[in-house]
Design a protein around this motif. Structure first.
Motif, PDB file in Angstrom:
ATOM      1  N   VAL A  69      48.320  54.218  89.539  1.00 46.06           N
ATOM      2  CA  VAL A  69      49.105  53.195  90.244  1.00 46.06           C
ATOM      3  C   VAL A  69      50.280  52.735  89.372  1.00 46.06           C
ATOM      4  O   VAL A  69      50.309  51.620  88.845  1.00 46.06           O
ATOM      5  CB  VAL A  69      48.250  51.987  90.674  1.00 46.06           C
ATOM      6  CG1 VAL A  69      49.019  51.159  91.705  1.00 46.06           C
ATOM      7  CG2 VAL A  69      46.907  52.416  91.255  1.00 46.06           C
ATOM      8  N   LEU A  70      51.256  53.601  89.227  1.00 46.16           N
ATOM      9  CA  LEU A  70      52.448  53.317  88.441  1.00 46.16           C
ATOM     10  C   LEU A  70      53.623  52.965  89.367  1.00 46.16           C
ATOM     11  O   LEU A  70      53.546  53.190  90.573  1.00 46.16           O
ATOM     12  CB  LEU A  70      52.793  54.528  87.577  1.00 46.16           C
ATOM     13  CG  LEU A  70      51.739  54.862  86.511  1.00 46.16           C
ATOM     14  CD1 LEU A  70      52.081  56.176  85.812  1.00 46.16           C
ATOM     15  CD2 LEU A  70      51.623  53.738  85.495  1.00 46.16           C
ATOM     16  N   PRO A  71      54.691  52.382  88.823  1.00 47.17           N
ATOM     17  CA  PRO A  71      55.842  52.060  89.667  1.00 47.17           C
ATOM     18  C   PRO A  71      56.328  53.273  90.463  1.00 47.17           C
ATOM     19  O   PRO A  71      56.438  54.373  89.918  1.00 47.17           O
ATOM     20  CB  PRO A  71      56.903  51.615  88.642  1.00 47.17           C
ATOM     21  CG  PRO A  71      56.099  51.076  87.496  1.00 47.17           C
ATOM     22  CD  PRO A  71      54.872  51.950  87.431  1.00 47.17           C
ATOM     23  N   HIS A  72      56.562  53.052  91.750  1.00 50.82           N
ATOM     24  CA  HIS A  72      57.063  54.051  92.694  1.00 50.82           C
ATOM     25  C   HIS A  72      55.994  55.095  93.067  1.00 50.82           C
ATOM     26  O   HIS A  72      56.318  56.101  93.688  1.00 50.82           O
ATOM     27  CB  HIS A  72      58.319  54.750  92.162  1.00 50.82           C
ATOM     28  CG  HIS A  72      59.374  53.793  91.684  1.00 50.82           C
ATOM     29  ND1 HIS A  72      59.983  52.904  92.535  1.00 50.82           N
ATOM     30  CD2 HIS A  72      59.892  53.565  90.455  1.00 50.82           C
ATOM     31  CE1 HIS A  72      60.855  52.174  91.852  1.00 50.82           C
ATOM     32  NE2 HIS A  72      60.807  52.548  90.595  1.00 50.82           N
ATOM     33  N   ASP A  73      54.746  54.849  92.712  1.00 47.86           N
ATOM     34  CA  ASP A  73      53.644  55.695  93.185  1.00 47.86           C
ATOM     35  C   ASP A  73      53.303  55.329  94.628  1.00 47.86           C
ATOM     36  O   ASP A  73      53.661  54.249  95.118  1.00 47.86           O
ATOM     37  CB  ASP A  73      52.396  55.517  92.312  1.00 47.86           C
ATOM     38  CG  ASP A  73      52.463  56.322  91.023  1.00 47.86           C
ATOM     39  OD1 ASP A  73      53.488  56.988  90.786  1.00 47.86           O
ATOM     40  OD2 ASP A  73      51.478  56.275  90.255  1.00 47.86           O
ATOM     41  N   ARG A 282      64.393  68.980  85.351  1.00 53.16           N
ATOM     42  CA  ARG A 282      65.226  68.053  84.590  1.00 53.16           C
ATOM     43  C   ARG A 282      65.772  66.958  85.500  1.00 53.16           C
ATOM     44  O   ARG A 282      65.747  65.775  85.160  1.00 53.16           O
ATOM     45  CB  ARG A 282      66.376  68.804  83.907  1.00 53.16           C
ATOM     46  CG  ARG A 282      67.242  67.926  83.003  1.00 53.16           C
ATOM     47  CD  ARG A 282      68.203  68.790  82.197  1.00 53.16           C
ATOM     48  NE  ARG A 282      69.046  67.997  81.328  1.00 53.16           N
ATOM     49  CZ  ARG A 282      70.233  67.518  81.660  1.00 53.16           C
ATOM     50  NH1 ARG A 282      70.718  67.773  82.868  1.00 53.16           N
ATOM     51  NH2 ARG A 282      70.944  66.814  80.803  1.00 53.16           N
ATOM     52  N   GLY A 283      66.278  67.355  86.665  1.00 51.71           N
ATOM     53  CA  GLY A 283      66.793  66.365  87.604  1.00 51.71           C
ATOM     54  C   GLY A 283      65.710  65.436  88.121  1.00 51.71           C
ATOM     55  O   GLY A 283      65.965  64.262  88.420  1.00 51.71           O
ATOM     56  N   ASN A 284      64.478  65.946  88.246  1.00 53.08           N
ATOM     57  CA  ASN A 284      63.352  65.132  88.714  1.00 53.08           C
ATOM     58  C   ASN A 284      62.701  64.332  87.586  1.00 53.08           C
ATOM     59  O   ASN A 284      61.721  63.624  87.817  1.00 53.08           O
ATOM     60  CB  ASN A 284      62.294  66.028  89.368  1.00 53.08           C
ATOM     61  CG  ASN A 284      62.730  66.557  90.714  1.00 53.08           C
ATOM     62  OD1 ASN A 284      63.475  65.883  91.440  1.00 53.08           O
ATOM     63  ND2 ASN A 284      62.278  67.748  91.073  1.00 53.08           N
ATOM     64  N   LYS A 285      63.229  64.487  86.364  1.00 53.72           N
ATOM     65  CA  LYS A 285      62.715  63.777  85.182  1.00 53.72           C
ATOM     66  C   LYS A 285      61.231  64.054  84.963  1.00 53.72           C
ATOM     67  O   LYS A 285      60.440  63.136  84.701  1.00 53.72           O
ATOM     68  CB  LYS A 285      62.985  62.276  85.313  1.00 53.72           C
ATOM     69  CG  LYS A 285      64.477  61.932  85.401  1.00 53.72           C
ATOM     70  CD  LYS A 285      64.724  60.440  85.514  1.00 53.72           C
ATOM     71  CE  LYS A 285      66.225  60.150  85.606  1.00 53.72           C
ATOM     72  NZ  LYS A 285      66.511  58.702  85.765  1.00 53.72           N
ATOM     73  N   ILE A 286      60.864  65.328  85.096  1.00 57.13           N
ATOM     74  CA  ILE A 286      59.484  65.732  84.865  1.00 57.13           C
ATOM     75  C   ILE A 286      59.232  65.787  83.363  1.00 57.13           C
ATOM     76  O   ILE A 286      59.919  66.498  82.627  1.00 57.13           O
ATOM     77  CB  ILE A 286      59.191  67.115  85.496  1.00 57.13           C
ATOM     78  CG1 ILE A 286      59.465  67.087  87.001  1.00 57.13           C
ATOM     79  CG2 ILE A 286      57.756  67.538  85.206  1.00 57.13           C
ATOM     80  CD1 ILE A 286      58.599  66.154  87.794  1.00 57.13           C
ATOM     81  N   ASP A 287      58.251  65.042  82.909  1.00 54.02           N
ATOM     82  CA  ASP A 287      57.847  65.040  81.501  1.00 54.02           C
ATOM     83  C   ASP A 287      56.707  66.042  81.361  1.00 54.02           C
ATOM     84  O   ASP A 287      55.554  65.730  81.624  1.00 54.02           O
ATOM     85  CB  ASP A 287      57.400  63.638  81.101  1.00 54.02           C
ATOM     86  CG  ASP A 287      56.962  63.534  79.640  1.00 54.02           C
ATOM     87  OD1 ASP A 287      56.886  64.582  78.967  1.00 54.02           O
ATOM     88  OD2 ASP A 287      56.666  62.411  79.192  1.00 54.02           O
ATOM     89  N   SER A 295      48.710  62.992  81.844  1.00 56.86           N
ATOM     90  CA  SER A 295      49.251  61.837  82.562  1.00 56.86           C
ATOM     91  C   SER A 295      48.401  60.594  82.327  1.00 56.86           C
ATOM     92  O   SER A 295      48.853  59.472  82.574  1.00 56.86           O
ATOM     93  CB  SER A 295      49.345  62.137  84.059  1.00 56.86           C
ATOM     94  OG  SER A 295      48.118  62.638  84.565  1.00 56.86           O
ATOM     95  N   HIS A 296      47.173  60.777  81.849  1.00 58.12           N
ATOM     96  CA  HIS A 296      46.290  59.640  81.570  1.00 58.12           C
ATOM     97  C   HIS A 296      46.394  59.166  80.124  1.00 58.12           C
ATOM     98  O   HIS A 296      45.549  58.405  79.667  1.00 58.12           O
ATOM     99  CB  HIS A 296      44.844  59.989  81.930  1.00 58.12           C
ATOM    100  CG  HIS A 296      44.609  60.038  83.400  1.00 58.12           C
ATOM    101  ND1 HIS A 296      44.270  58.925  84.145  1.00 58.12           N
ATOM    102  CD2 HIS A 296      44.716  61.055  84.290  1.00 58.12           C
ATOM    103  CE1 HIS A 296      44.155  59.266  85.412  1.00 58.12           C
ATOM    104  NE2 HIS A 296      44.431  60.545  85.534  1.00 58.12           N
ATOM    105  N   MET A 385      58.102  63.556  93.349  1.00 60.07           N
ATOM    106  CA  MET A 385      57.812  64.725  92.538  1.00 60.07           C
ATOM    107  C   MET A 385      57.188  64.347  91.196  1.00 60.07           C
ATOM    108  O   MET A 385      56.338  65.071  90.674  1.00 60.07           O
ATOM    109  CB  MET A 385      59.090  65.537  92.306  1.00 60.07           C
ATOM    110  CG  MET A 385      59.807  65.937  93.585  1.00 60.07           C
ATOM    111  SD  MET A 385      58.727  66.693  94.820  1.00 60.07           S
ATOM    112  CE  MET A 385      58.166  68.153  93.952  1.00 60.07           C
ATOM    113  N   THR A 386      57.583  63.216  90.618  1.00 63.42           N
ATOM    114  CA  THR A 386      57.012  62.811  89.338  1.00 63.42           C
ATOM    115  C   THR A 386      55.541  62.477  89.483  1.00 63.42           C
ATOM    116  O   THR A 386      54.707  62.914  88.683  1.00 63.42           O
ATOM    117  CB  THR A 386      57.782  61.605  88.765  1.00 63.42           C
ATOM    118  OG1 THR A 386      59.172  61.917  88.697  1.00 63.42           O
ATOM    119  CG2 THR A 386      57.281  61.264  87.375  1.00 63.42           C
ATOM    120  N   GLU A 387      55.201  61.696  90.508  1.00 60.84           N
ATOM    121  CA  GLU A 387      53.787  61.370  90.736  1.00 60.84           C
ATOM    122  C   GLU A 387      52.994  62.626  91.048  1.00 60.84           C
ATOM    123  O   GLU A 387      51.848  62.774  90.622  1.00 60.84           O
ATOM    124  CB  GLU A 387      53.647  60.355  91.871  1.00 60.84           C
ATOM    125  CG  GLU A 387      52.195  59.947  92.091  1.00 60.84           C
ATOM    126  CD  GLU A 387      51.982  58.992  93.255  1.00 60.84           C
ATOM    127  OE1 GLU A 387      50.859  58.457  93.371  1.00 60.84           O
ATOM    128  OE2 GLU A 387      52.918  58.784  94.049  1.00 60.84           O
TER     129      GLU A 387
END
Length: 464
Positions: A69-73, A282-287, A295-296, A385-387
């Motif tokens: 439950v992160l911002p914009h999720d 890169r444009g989607n800021k995928i880490d 992610s946890h 896409m990040t979530e």
């Protein structure tokens, strides 16, 4: 010179929802209610047994942590989304039970582009601009989309016990002739007609087309029209059918894009490959360092919450201790050994892993499952896409209970003991699949997670 940054060690894990969750309005069900959601009766244990349930939930979190439950999720935008327990799923009126007459999941081939529609080839290629893509990634524009044969193999393991087959008919994009004077080319770039045709056998379905609103793709297709075609092509022995397409899709005039959609009562679903193209990362800021399972990582989660001015809460000894062991830790350890994808083949596998996770999710809706709000789970909803990259490939205890009951009890007419055996056999099938793809972080992590989880399942079997 740029400062060298050491890789994150992911020392402490976020096993409960983030500190942002409360601000978002999400309140997770307690351990007793989560346990009740896994039972056919829907009953929670008696209150005097509460301590035992809490202790079991603490250990279970090492396998199945809470949703972040992160911002914009998705749960940020819909924090009070209704929960679907095993009991409520069992009594869902529109749910299709698998049977010997309808037990096959069909996977259609990605539609071919006919010579008459050669311009649609360009629609599958992202339009990169300096702020969306690194020039060094230009070579990836020729990357070939995932192979449907591999998708069939993955879904055969994920939905172990169901027959998973390729749809026998070839799908093709063909021209759709407009009535004279009815077509409009206003505000449409050259090569993007108002409609295209999706042909299968002797049938052709009209599919609406438009330019992608965000300009990332030249053309975009209406997924509701593709779902109409999927309904028409559904074989009589099909439990469900999934239609993957290489083009960007949307589900309404107000929608920018949609990666996939399913209508459970109709047993049909569609997924796209276009938005999962690694060239867009890169444009989607995928880490890449913090996609699932990392992610946890608590440091990563705290960093995202800081954007909403949420102060991090220091980890307590129990959280630190729980972070050192269990399936999630095994998954992170295994995935951390895999270097970031760099070769064309590694990036193609990354692309396939993303598609596979989404395809399994959409077919879960065909099984009658709603979005999961109990745990981090393959059936969680996603808002971007990040979530999407943060979510796991496994099914949580509630959702696994639904699949295992549908296959072992309804399809195979087995007992509760047979259902438990099915759970183990399904893990084994998925583990064998992951072994063949250990060069990918998601599959390496999933395989390690399964290995640890199998040990716990076998331990529980020996105790009973």
């Amino acid at each position: 010179m740029p400062v060298h940054q050491e890789p994150c060690q992911h020392k402490v894990l976020q096993l409960e929802p983030s500190n942002f969750a409360e601000l978002a309005g999400y309140k997770r069900l307690d351990a007793r209610k989560r346990y009740a959601a896994t039972t056919k009766s829907g009953r929670a244990p008696r209150k005097k047994e509460g301590h035992a349930v809490e202790d079991a939930a603490t250990e279970l979190a090492q396998s199945f942590p809470g949703p972040l439950v992160l911002p914009h999720d998705d749960l940020n935008y819909d924090p009070t989304s209704s929960s679907q327990s095993l009991r409520s799923w069992l009594h869902e009126k529109e749910r299709n039970k698998p049977s010997q007459q309808r037990k096959t999941i069909y996977v259609a081939n990605i539609p071919e582009i006919t010579p008459a529609m050669a311009s649609m080839e360009d629609w599958t290629k992202p339009i990169l601009s300096p702020d969306r893509g690194d020039p060094a990634t230009k070579k990836l524009e020729s990357l070939v989309s995932p192979d449907v044969e591999n998708l069939v193999d993955y879904l055969s393991a994920f939905y172990h016990g169901m027959a998973v087959k390729k749809f026998p008919q070839v799908l093709k994009w063909v021209s759709w002739e407009e009535e004279e004077g009815k077509s409009s080319t206003k505000s449409r770039p050259p090569g993007v007609p108002k409609h295209v045709g999706l042909a299968y056998g002797d049938n052709v379905t009209r599919i609406r087309a438009r330019p992608s609103p965000d300009g990332l793709f030249k053309g975009q297709l209406d997924l509701n029209d593709i779902l109409d075609a999927a309904t028409d092509m559904l074989p009589t022995d099909a439990y469900s059918i999934i239609v993957p397409v290489d083009h960007d899709i949307h589900e309404g005039e107000e929608d920018d894009f949609c990666c996939g959609r399913a209508y459970g009562g109709s047993r049909i679903c569609v997924v796209q490959t276009a938005r999962y193209h690694p060239v867009l990362d890169r444009g989607n800021k995928i880490d890449h360092e913090h996609t699932w399972p990392a992610s946890h990582c608590k440091d990563y989660v705290d960093g995202i919450c800081a954007s909403e001015e949420i102060e991090p809460i220091p980890a307590v000894p129990t959280q630190i201790g729980a972070s050192q062991l269990g399936p999630l830790r095994a998954a992170i350890s295994a995935a951390s050994l895999i270097p970031p994808p760099s070769t064309i083949e590694e990036l193609r596998v990354l692309w396939f892993a993303r598609l596979a996770r989404t395809a399994a999710h959409e077919l879960g809706h065909c099984m009658g499952m709603d979005h999961c709000v109990y745990y981090a789970c393959n059936m969680q909803g996603t808002a971007g896409m990040t979530e999407d990259g943060r979510q796991p490939p496994y099914l949580c205890p509630v959702c696994l209970g639904k699949i295992s009951h549908a296959v072992a009890c309804e399809l195979q007419h087995g007992s509760e003991e047979a259902r438990k055996v099915y759970v183990r056999q399904r893990y084994e099938a998925l583990g064998e699949f992951c072994k063949r793809w250990e060069g990918n972080g998601l599959f390496a992590g999933f395989g390690a997670w399964i290995g640890e989880r199998l040990g716990k399942v076998e331990e529980e079997e020996s105790e009973h």
